[in-house]
Design a protein around this motif. Structure first.
Motif, PDB file in Angstrom:
ATOM      1  N   ASN A 119       0.823  -1.210   0.000  1.00  0.00           N
ATOM      2  CA  ASN A 119       0.000   0.000   0.000  1.00  0.00           C
ATOM      3  C   ASN A 119       0.857   1.260   0.000  1.00  0.00           C
ATOM      4  N   ALA A 120       1.954   1.239   0.755  1.00  0.00           N
ATOM      5  CA  ALA A 120       2.862   2.391   0.785  1.00  0.00           C
ATOM      6  C   ALA A 120       3.485   2.619  -0.589  1.00  0.00           C
ATOM      7  N   GLN A 121       3.845   1.536  -1.281  1.00  0.00           N
ATOM      8  CA  GLN A 121       4.426   1.670  -2.621  1.00  0.00           C
ATOM      9  C   GLN A 121       3.407   2.207  -3.615  1.00  0.00           C
ATOM     10  N   LEU A 122       2.155   1.794  -3.477  1.00  0.00           N
ATOM     11  CA  LEU A 122       1.110   2.309  -4.359  1.00  0.00           C
ATOM     12  C   LEU A 122       0.948   3.812  -4.174  1.00  0.00           C
ATOM     13  N   VAL A 123       0.902   4.260  -2.929  1.00  0.00           N
ATOM     14  CA  VAL A 123       0.764   5.687  -2.635  1.00  0.00           C
ATOM     15  C   VAL A 123       1.969   6.450  -3.164  1.00  0.00           C
ATOM     16  N   ALA A 124       3.165   5.877  -3.000  1.00  0.00           N
ATOM     17  CA  ALA A 124       4.384   6.526  -3.487  1.00  0.00           C
ATOM     18  C   ALA A 124       4.359   6.691  -5.004  1.00  0.00           C
ATOM     19  N   ASN A 125       3.628   5.821  -5.689  1.00  0.00           N
ATOM     20  CA  ASN A 125       3.507   5.903  -7.142  1.00  0.00           C
ATOM     21  C   ASN A 125       2.256   6.671  -7.575  1.00  0.00           C
ATOM     22  N   GLY A 126       1.621   7.364  -6.626  1.00  0.00           N
ATOM     23  CA  GLY A 126       0.471   8.194  -6.963  1.00  0.00           C
ATOM     24  C   GLY A 126      -0.829   7.440  -7.118  1.00  0.00           C
ATOM     25  N   ILE A 127      -0.878   6.199  -6.655  1.00  0.00           N
ATOM     26  CA  ILE A 127      -2.101   5.395  -6.750  1.00  0.00           C
ATOM     27  C   ILE A 127      -2.711   5.327  -5.359  1.00  0.00           C
ATOM     28  N   ASN A 128      -3.827   6.012  -5.181  1.00  0.00           N
ATOM     29  CA  ASN A 128      -4.461   6.068  -3.865  1.00  0.00           C
ATOM     30  C   ASN A 128      -5.506   4.979  -3.695  1.00  0.00           C
ATOM     31  N   LEU A 129      -5.094   3.754  -3.960  1.00  0.00           N
ATOM     32  CA  LEU A 129      -5.931   2.578  -3.766  1.00  0.00           C
ATOM     33  C   LEU A 129      -5.138   1.570  -2.950  1.00  0.00           C
ATOM     34  N   THR A 130      -5.853   0.729  -2.208  1.00  0.00           N
ATOM     35  CA  THR A 130      -5.167  -0.326  -1.465  1.00  0.00           C
ATOM     36  C   THR A 130      -4.967  -1.533  -2.363  1.00  0.00           C
ATOM     37  N   GLY A 131      -4.116  -2.421  -1.917  1.00  0.00           N
ATOM     38  CA  GLY A 131      -3.893  -3.661  -2.667  1.00  0.00           C
ATOM     39  C   GLY A 131      -5.173  -4.455  -2.833  1.00  0.00           C
ATOM     40  N   THR A 132      -6.004  -4.485  -1.790  1.00  0.00           N
ATOM     41  CA  THR A 132      -7.274  -5.211  -1.871  1.00  0.00           C
ATOM     42  C   THR A 132      -8.199  -4.565  -2.890  1.00  0.00           C
ATOM     43  N   GLN A 133      -8.263  -3.239  -2.911  1.00  0.00           N
ATOM     44  CA  GLN A 133      -9.101  -2.550  -3.897  1.00  0.00           C
ATOM     45  C   GLN A 133      -8.628  -2.868  -5.312  1.00  0.00           C
ATOM     46  N   ILE A 134      -7.329  -2.852  -5.521  1.00  0.00           N
ATOM     47  CA  ILE A 134      -6.783  -3.166  -6.848  1.00  0.00           C
ATOM     48  C   ILE A 134      -7.086  -4.607  -7.224  1.00  0.00           C
ATOM     49  N   SER A 135      -6.972  -5.522  -6.259  1.00  0.00           N
ATOM     50  CA  SER A 135      -7.271  -6.931  -6.534  1.00  0.00           C
ATOM     51  C   SER A 135      -8.726  -7.115  -6.949  1.00  0.00           C
ATOM     52  N   ILE A 136      -9.624  -6.403  -6.289  1.00  0.00           N
ATOM     53  CA  ILE A 136     -11.045  -6.494  -6.640  1.00  0.00           C
ATOM     54  C   ILE A 136     -11.295  -5.889  -8.019  1.00  0.00           C
ATOM     55  N   LEU A 137     -10.673  -4.753  -8.315  1.00  0.00           N
ATOM     56  CA  LEU A 137     -10.805  -4.167  -9.653  1.00  0.00           C
ATOM     57  C   LEU A 137     -10.281  -5.117 -10.723  1.00  0.00           C
ATOM     58  N   ALA A 138      -9.155  -5.769 -10.457  1.00  0.00           N
ATOM     59  CA  ALA A 138      -8.587  -6.731 -11.414  1.00  0.00           C
ATOM     60  C   ALA A 138      -9.524  -7.924 -11.600  1.00  0.00           C
ATOM     61  N   PHE A 139     -10.129  -8.386 -10.518  1.00  0.00           N
ATOM     62  CA  PHE A 139     -11.083  -9.491 -10.595  1.00  0.00           C
ATOM     63  C   PHE A 139     -12.273  -9.107 -11.466  1.00  0.00           C
ATOM     64  N   LEU A 140     -12.805  -7.915 -11.248  1.00  0.00           N
ATOM     65  CA  LEU A 140     -13.926  -7.444 -12.069  1.00  0.00           C
ATOM     66  C   LEU A 140     -13.515  -7.297 -13.524  1.00  0.00           C
ATOM     67  N   TYR A 141     -12.307  -6.788 -13.761  1.00  0.00           N
ATOM     68  CA  TYR A 141     -11.813  -6.607 -15.130  1.00  0.00           C
ATOM     69  C   TYR A 141     -11.661  -7.958 -15.826  1.00  0.00           C
ATOM     70  N   ASP A 142     -11.123  -8.933 -15.121  1.00  0.00           N
ATOM     71  CA  ASP A 142     -10.926 -10.270 -15.709  1.00  0.00           C
ATOM     72  C   ASP A 142     -12.246 -10.940 -16.059  1.00  0.00           C
ATOM     73  N   HIS A 143     -13.296 -10.659 -15.295  1.00  0.00           N
ATOM     74  CA  HIS A 143     -14.577 -11.321 -15.545  1.00  0.00           C
ATOM     75  C   HIS A 143     -15.422 -10.619 -16.600  1.00  0.00           C
ATOM     76  N   GLN A 144     -15.190  -9.339 -16.833  1.00  0.00           N
ATOM     77  CA  GLN A 144     -15.884  -8.576 -17.888  1.00  0.00           C
ATOM     78  C   GLN A 144     -17.392  -8.794 -17.898  1.00  0.00           C
ATOM     79  N   LYS A 145     -17.951  -8.993 -16.723  1.00  0.00           N
ATOM     80  CA  LYS A 145     -19.402  -9.129 -16.583  1.00  0.00           C
ATOM     81  C   LYS A 145     -19.759  -8.684 -15.175  1.00  0.00           C
ATOM     82  N   THR A 146     -21.042  -8.667 -14.870  1.00  0.00           N
ATOM     83  CA  THR A 146     -21.412  -8.326 -13.511  1.00  0.00           C
ATOM     84  C   THR A 146     -21.034  -9.470 -12.583  1.00  0.00           C
ATOM     85  N   VAL A 147     -20.603  -9.101 -11.412  1.00  0.00           N
ATOM     86  CA  VAL A 147     -20.203 -10.045 -10.375  1.00  0.00           C
ATOM     87  C   VAL A 147     -20.974  -9.659  -9.130  1.00  0.00           C
ATOM     88  N   THR A 148     -21.398 -10.629  -8.350  1.00  0.00           N
ATOM     89  CA  THR A 148     -22.111 -10.290  -7.122  1.00  0.00           C
ATOM     90  C   THR A 148     -21.117  -9.941  -6.019  1.00  0.00           C
TER      91      THR A 148
END
Length: 108
Positions: A28-57
């Motif tokens: 998380n500290a490295q993400l912030v240092a790179n200007g990304i104000n998201l947590t690792g968990t948030q990014i993982s969830i976004l990646a999961f949604l992106y990989d599925h390319q459909k609605t997910v519950t």
């Protein structure tokens, strides 16, 4: 014969949990240092949604990431506030929250 019990500090479970927390904090500290104000968990969830390319519950997220309902709800609320995820309710079951990446989330 009486079995020997290991001292509490020798259990591997708490050590793994501590290591996991330290890794997440570092990431998380490295993400912030790179200007990304998201947590690792948030990014993982976004990646999961992106990989599925459909609605997910929301329930699928809870099960996939082994995160409690209230925690996932908070994460999703923050992602919605950042316009990265959109939510709707299922027509078949109004209790089910459906998640899909917004256009901004897809472009991230």
């Amino acid at each position: 014969m009486k079995s020997k019990r290991l001292p509490t500090q020798d259990y591997i479970g708490p050590q793994i949990k501590t290591l996991s927390i330290l890794i997440e904090k570092k990431m998380n500290a490295q993400l912030v240092a790179n200007g990304i104000n998201l947590t690792g968990t948030q990014i993982s969830i976004l990646a999961f949604l992106y990989d599925h390319q459909k609605t997910v519950t929301q329930k699928e997220i809870e099960l996939k990431f082994k995160i409690s309902h209230p925690t996932v709800r908070g994460i999703i609320r923050r992602l919605v506030a950042l316009n990265l995820v959109e939510t709707t309710t299922s027509d078949q079951d109004r209790r089910q929250i459906l998640l899909i990446l917004s256009t901004q989330g897809q472009n991230l």
